[in-house]
Design a protein around this motif. Structure first.
Motif, PDB file in Angstrom:
ATOM      1  N   GLY A 153      65.881  45.680  40.415  1.00 42.30           N
ATOM      2  CA  GLY A 153      66.147  44.561  41.310  1.00 42.30           C
ATOM      3  C   GLY A 153      65.136  44.438  42.427  1.00 42.30           C
ATOM      4  N   SER A 154      64.062  45.205  42.382  1.00 37.37           N
ATOM      5  CA  SER A 154      63.038  45.166  43.426  1.00 37.37           C
ATOM      6  C   SER A 154      62.395  43.785  43.506  1.00 37.37           C
ATOM      7  CB  SER A 154      61.956  46.212  43.150  1.00 37.37           C
ATOM      8  OG  SER A 154      60.824  46.003  43.981  1.00 37.37           O
ATOM      9  N   GLY A 155      62.359  43.243  44.722  1.00 36.36           N
ATOM     10  CA  GLY A 155      61.726  41.943  44.923  1.00 36.36           C
ATOM     11  C   GLY A 155      60.249  41.958  44.621  1.00 36.36           C
ATOM     12  N   LEU A 156      59.602  43.113  44.828  1.00 37.68           N
ATOM     13  CA  LEU A 156      58.167  43.204  44.563  1.00 37.68           C
ATOM     14  C   LEU A 156      57.887  43.195  43.072  1.00 37.68           C
ATOM     15  CD1 LEU A 156      55.374  43.481  45.823  1.00 37.68           C
ATOM     16  CD2 LEU A 156      55.648  45.966  45.753  1.00 37.68           C
ATOM     17  N   VAL A 157      58.798  43.744  42.288  1.00 36.17           N
ATOM     18  CA  VAL A 157      58.637  43.729  40.835  1.00 36.17           C
ATOM     19  C   VAL A 157      58.797  42.305  40.305  1.00 36.17           C
ATOM     20  CG1 VAL A 157      59.630  44.495  38.640  1.00 36.17           C
ATOM     21  CG2 VAL A 157      59.355  46.121  40.527  1.00 36.17           C
ATOM     22  N   LYS A 158      59.828  41.616  40.779  1.00 34.72           N
ATOM     23  CA  LYS A 158      60.134  40.284  40.265  1.00 34.72           C
ATOM     24  C   LYS A 158      59.147  39.228  40.738  1.00 34.72           C
ATOM     25  CE  LYS A 158      65.053  40.901  39.377  1.00 34.72           C
ATOM     26  NZ  LYS A 158      66.413  40.353  39.553  1.00 34.72           N
ATOM     27  N   VAL A 159      58.647  39.375  41.966  1.00 36.47           N
ATOM     28  CA  VAL A 159      57.783  38.335  42.527  1.00 36.47           C
ATOM     29  C   VAL A 159      56.468  38.218  41.760  1.00 36.47           C
ATOM     30  CG1 VAL A 159      56.474  39.721  44.217  1.00 36.47           C
ATOM     31  CG2 VAL A 159      57.068  37.343  44.737  1.00 36.47           C
ATOM     32  N   GLN A 160      56.052  39.277  41.079  1.00 36.04           N
ATOM     33  CA  GLN A 160      54.808  39.223  40.306  1.00 36.04           C
ATOM     34  C   GLN A 160      54.901  38.201  39.181  1.00 36.04           C
ATOM     35  OE1 GLN A 160      53.042  43.334  39.573  1.00 36.04           O
ATOM     36  NE2 GLN A 160      55.040  43.885  40.408  1.00 36.04           N
ATOM     37  N   LYS A 161      56.073  38.057  38.603  1.00 37.14           N
ATOM     38  CA  LYS A 161      56.272  37.068  37.539  1.00 37.14           C
ATOM     39  C   LYS A 161      56.503  35.672  38.117  1.00 37.14           C
ATOM     40  CE  LYS A 161      58.308  40.435  34.340  1.00 37.14           C
ATOM     41  NZ  LYS A 161      59.527  40.787  33.537  1.00 37.14           N
ATOM     42  N   ILE A 162      57.205  35.622  39.236  1.00 38.18           N
ATOM     43  CA  ILE A 162      57.581  34.334  39.822  1.00 38.18           C
ATOM     44  C   ILE A 162      56.387  33.587  40.409  1.00 38.18           C
ATOM     45  CG2 ILE A 162      58.982  33.225  41.615  1.00 38.18           C
ATOM     46  CD1 ILE A 162      60.984  35.554  41.284  1.00 38.18           C
ATOM     47  N   LEU A 163      55.487  34.322  41.086  1.00 36.88           N
ATOM     48  CA  LEU A 163      54.408  33.664  41.842  1.00 36.88           C
ATOM     49  C   LEU A 163      53.008  33.883  41.258  1.00 36.88           C
ATOM     50  CD1 LEU A 163      55.521  34.452  45.518  1.00 36.88           C
ATOM     51  CD2 LEU A 163      56.040  32.431  44.134  1.00 36.88           C
ATOM     52  N   LYS A 164      52.922  34.432  40.065  1.00 35.05           N
ATOM     53  CA  LYS A 164      51.602  34.812  39.546  1.00 35.05           C
ATOM     54  C   LYS A 164      50.662  33.621  39.340  1.00 35.05           C
ATOM     55  CE  LYS A 164      53.082  35.005  34.676  1.00 35.05           C
ATOM     56  NZ  LYS A 164      53.181  35.909  33.497  1.00 35.05           N
ATOM     57  N   ARG A 165      51.177  32.410  39.218  1.00 38.82           N
ATOM     58  CA  ARG A 165      50.316  31.250  38.983  1.00 38.82           C
ATOM     59  C   ARG A 165      50.307  30.264  40.152  1.00 38.82           C
ATOM     60  NH1 ARG A 165      52.406  32.156  33.735  1.00 38.82           N
ATOM     61  NH2 ARG A 165      50.762  32.633  32.232  1.00 38.82           N
ATOM     62  N   VAL A 166      50.747  30.710  41.317  1.00 34.93           N
ATOM     63  CA  VAL A 166      50.783  29.832  42.487  1.00 34.93           C
ATOM     64  C   VAL A 166      49.449  29.900  43.228  1.00 34.93           C
ATOM     65  CG1 VAL A 166      51.907  29.349  44.697  1.00 34.93           C
ATOM     66  CG2 VAL A 166      53.275  30.101  42.725  1.00 34.93           C
ATOM     67  N   ASP A 167      48.800  28.755  43.430  1.00 43.30           N
ATOM     68  CA  ASP A 167      47.531  28.708  44.155  1.00 43.30           C
ATOM     69  C   ASP A 167      47.719  29.159  45.600  1.00 43.30           C
ATOM     70  OD1 ASP A 167      46.223  27.743  41.934  1.00 43.30           O
ATOM     71  OD2 ASP A 167      46.417  25.631  42.517  1.00 43.30           O
ATOM     72  N   GLY A 168      46.723  29.888  46.116  1.00 44.48           N
ATOM     73  CA  GLY A 168      46.782  30.364  47.496  1.00 44.48           C
ATOM     74  C   GLY A 168      47.457  31.706  47.642  1.00 44.48           C
ATOM     75  N   ILE A 169      47.953  32.230  46.513  1.00 42.82           N
ATOM     76  CA  ILE A 169      48.583  33.552  46.506  1.00 42.82           C
ATOM     77  C   ILE A 169      47.828  34.427  45.514  1.00 42.82           C
ATOM     78  CG2 ILE A 169      50.670  34.875  45.976  1.00 42.82           C
ATOM     79  CD1 ILE A 169      52.312  32.443  46.764  1.00 42.82           C
ATOM     80  N   GLU A 170      47.478  35.629  45.929  1.00 42.87           N
ATOM     81  CA  GLU A 170      46.742  36.526  45.028  1.00 42.87           C
ATOM     82  C   GLU A 170      47.380  37.912  45.008  1.00 42.87           C
ATOM     83  OE1 GLU A 170      42.184  38.154  44.179  1.00 42.87           O
ATOM     84  OE2 GLU A 170      42.513  36.378  45.428  1.00 42.87           O
ATOM     85  N   PHE A 171      47.396  38.511  43.842  1.00 48.92           N
ATOM     86  CA  PHE A 171      47.885  39.879  43.672  1.00 48.92           C
ATOM     87  C   PHE A 171      46.689  40.794  43.460  1.00 48.92           C
ATOM     88  CE2 PHE A 171      51.504  37.275  42.656  1.00 48.92           C
ATOM     89  CZ  PHE A 171      52.611  38.010  43.072  1.00 48.92           C
ATOM     90  N   VAL A 172      46.615  41.847  44.269  1.00 51.82           N
ATOM     91  CA  VAL A 172      45.539  42.837  44.148  1.00 51.82           C
ATOM     92  C   VAL A 172      46.171  44.168  43.771  1.00 51.82           C
ATOM     93  CG1 VAL A 172      43.682  44.062  45.336  1.00 51.82           C
ATOM     94  CG2 VAL A 172      44.133  41.655  45.873  1.00 51.82           C
ATOM     95  N   TYR A 173      45.680  44.761  42.695  1.00 47.73           N
ATOM     96  CA  TYR A 173      46.250  46.019  42.211  1.00 47.73           C
ATOM     97  C   TYR A 173      45.273  47.169  42.455  1.00 47.73           C
ATOM     98  CZ  TYR A 173      49.662  42.986  39.993  1.00 47.73           C
ATOM     99  OH  TYR A 173      50.651  42.047  39.776  1.00 47.73           O
ATOM    100  N   LEU A 174      45.707  48.116  43.272  1.00 46.03           N
ATOM    101  CA  LEU A 174      44.915  49.306  43.543  1.00 46.03           C
ATOM    102  C   LEU A 174      45.414  50.436  42.640  1.00 46.03           C
ATOM    103  CD1 LEU A 174      44.926  49.045  47.440  1.00 46.03           C
ATOM    104  CD2 LEU A 174      43.129  48.298  45.883  1.00 46.03           C
ATOM    105  N   THR A 175      44.543  51.390  42.346  1.00 48.59           N
ATOM    106  CA  THR A 175      44.899  52.506  41.463  1.00 48.59           C
ATOM    107  C   THR A 175      44.565  53.825  42.136  1.00 48.59           C
ATOM    108  OG1 THR A 175      42.742  52.718  40.365  1.00 48.59           O
ATOM    109  CG2 THR A 175      44.252  51.018  39.516  1.00 48.59           C
TER     110      THR A 175
END
Length: 327
Positions: free
Chosen positions: A278-300
């Motif tokens: 139920g983590s909001g951070l997990v779900k938001v990746q699917k919800i907002l992945k194609r919204v302009d002006g929002i970017e996801f950066v993945y660090l390793t």
């Protein structure tokens, strides 16, 4: 030495104009590190470095030395962290990180030390924030997610691009019910936002930080206190976002007002919620992945800038978790 199937070769690398002590460290400590990571012998003589070993390793060392020289010419010192990072990248990709890491300083901290990205992933993170109003930075501990977010927020405040900074995080350890805890609001939430305070004190003098907090220019508050607000001309940072629910994440994102920026940081491998899915951070990746002006950066783990063992610890835990999922 090298595997029997490899023939030895010897090549000479020119380091004219480069101080050996800067390149190889005090008492050649970095040279010894390089030798320990490759099947090669390295001898530094004046303006030349002689490398002897298997052709593949010799070629990789040449690319590593070229990267280190580039880093020095950019005006940066070689550190243990950078050396290990560069070695890993050369071994994996065949080239070093110097050309891909930003040399532009975000700001100068309280000790007059320049704060800038230290890895390729961190550089992409900083670039994403400069181009977008909302950026999600997702990755393991030690990758600089929170520290760089604080640095960018302070830089924007100093430049007059925002009028205030707001730091928040879910106090999941207290079930978001802070009323039963002793003290005022700050006393209740401070333990949960200690990393933010540490970063602020590193970038600003403690007295300056206290004054900005007193005047409300910098605000630190639990996520529960964000409801009903509109944050205009603000740089807003939501830390530990893996512990938000989906409803909390939506609530936070809809607080962002005009001329504001937001950074949301989190590590989805360290979710403390009872319902991990139920983590909001997990779900938001699917919800907002194609919204302009929002970017996801993945660090390793490659972007870890703490003790070199932290990378190995993260890898070990990831391996353990993968094996558990297969059972």
């Amino acid at each position: 030495m090298s595997p029997d199937t490899d023939d030895k070769v010897s090549r000479t690398f020119n380091i004219e104009g480069i101080d050996q002590r800067v390149l190889f460290g005090q008492n050649d400590v970095y040279l010894r590190v390089i030798e320990s990571r490759f099947y090669c012998k390295i001898v530094a003589r004046g303006d030349t470095v002689i490398v002897e070993g298997p052709p593949t390793d010799v070629e990789q060392i040449f690319r590593l030395l070229s990267d280190l020289v580039t880093r020095i010419k950019q005006g940066d010192y070689i550190t243990h962290q950078y050396l290990n990072y560069a070695i890993g990248m050369v071994k994996e990709n065949g080239y070093g990180p110097a050309e891909e890491i930003s040399t532009e300083s975000l700001l100068t901290n309280a000790l007059r030390k320049s704060i800038k990205p230290k890895t390729v992933g961190q550089t992409r993170y900083v670039e994403a924030v400069s181009k977008n109003d909302i950026v999600f930075s997702i990755g393991p501990a030690g990758t600089g997610k929170t520290y760089l977010a604080v640095a960018m927020a302070v830089a924007e405040l100093k430049a007059g691009k925002v009028t205030r900074i707001v730091f928040t995080r879910p106090a999941v350890e207290a079930g978001e019910s802070l009323g039963f805890l002793p003290g005022d609001i700050r006393a209740k939430v401070d333990p949960y936002l200690r990393p933010v305070y540490d970063a602020l004190y590193d970038m600003l003098q403690p007295e300056k930080t206290r004054k900005l907090l007193e005047h409300g220019v910098i605000e630190i508050a639990p996520l529960a206190f964000m409801r009903g607000r509109t944050l205009n001309e603000a740089f807003v940072v939501l830390d530990e976002a893996q512990n938000t629910t989906n409803a909390q994440m939506k609530m936070f994102l809809t607080r962002i007002g005009e001329k504001s920026k937001a950074i949301i940081t989190g590590d989805i491998t360290q979710i403390d919620l009872d319902d991990r899915h139920g983590s909001g951070l997990v779900k938001v990746q699917k919800i907002l992945k194609r919204v302009d002006g929002i970017e996801f950066v993945y660090l390793t783990e490659k972007d870890v800038v703490r003790h070199h063992l932290v990378q190995n610890i993260i890898k070990a835990y990831e391996k353990y978790e993968r094996s558990r999922r297969k059972e």
